[in-house]
Design an enzyme around this catalytic site. Structure first.
Site: not given
Ligand code: GDP
Ligand code: MG
Length: 205
Positions: A144, A164, A167, A133, A19, A127
């Protein structure tokens, strides 16, 4: 298990994207090293600057995904003592849509590096390497956990996505969609790694 099923496991592919924060902090080499070190094979790689339209296609739009993100965001609001009403809605789907918008801003703010990674259980392995996350919950030793200090509290307060570093596809289905969206088949290479025999036994003939 049938040969075809085994072949599918051996050739499983996942999608990883460094990212904007990862690229701007010069963490590309670090991320690539970790993938290569574990034995997985990078079969496609490119630096690019995404458009909002592309990021809009990258992330799922279904209600399930939006509600899950909304729910996660609400849990973080509670955990860090923030008032979810400050978002203007308590509806999971609407909050999910909001976070989706924050992701569009974040992922179009600087170049990213996209890649396809291949190998046994590539989705789960990558992963695991990426980590949770939320940086504070990501184990040390993960990308991360080792390289991000962002807080869900700051991110939510400032109405932006959590920074973070990477992706990574969560499931083989998500990986198929992301690889198909970001790469054409000619950009993905088929070659033998010199250490590809690591999980094969040479038996006496
Ligand atoms: P990932 O698969 O671990 O990247 O997590 P997700 O698919 O749940 O979310 C996608 C992205 O959205 C994350 O990597 C974060 O950058 C953002 N994100 C996820 N959850 C939150 C949250 O609770 N608050 C905020 N501000 N951003 C979030
Ligand atoms: Mg995701």
């Amino acid at each position: 298990m049938s040969e075809t099923k085994m072949d599918l496991i051996e050739k499983e592919r996942t999608y990883l994207m460094i990212k904007p924060d990862g690229v701007k902090r010069s963490l590309a080499g670090e991320v690539i090293t970790r993938i290569e070190r574990c034995g997985l094979k990078i079969v496609a790689l490119k630096m690019f600057w995404a458009t909002r339209e592309q990021i809009n296609e990258h992330y799922p739009k279904d209600d399930g995904w939006l509600k899950r993100i909304g729910e996660k965001t609400k849990v973080n609001y509670d955990r860090y003592g923030l008032d979810v009403k400050s978002l203007g809605t308590e509806d999971n789907k609407e909050i999910g849509l909001m976070v989706r918008g924050w992701l569009l801003d974040y992922l179009t703010s600087a170049p990213m590096i996209k890649m396809v990674i291949e190998g046994p259980h590539a989705v789960d392995l990558v992963r695991k390497m990426a980590g949770n996350t939320i940086p504070a919950q990501a184990e040390m030793g993960t990308i991360r956990g080792d390289f991000s200090v962002d807080s869900a509290a700051f991110a939510n307060r400032d109405k932006r996505a959590i920074f973070n570093v990477v992706h990574a596809s969560e499931t083989p289905e998500e990986a198929r969609h992301e690889i198909g969206f970001w790469f054409s088949p000619e950009e993905i290479f088929d070659f033998e790694k010199t250490d590809s025999t690591i999980y094969k036994i040479d038996r006496a003939k």
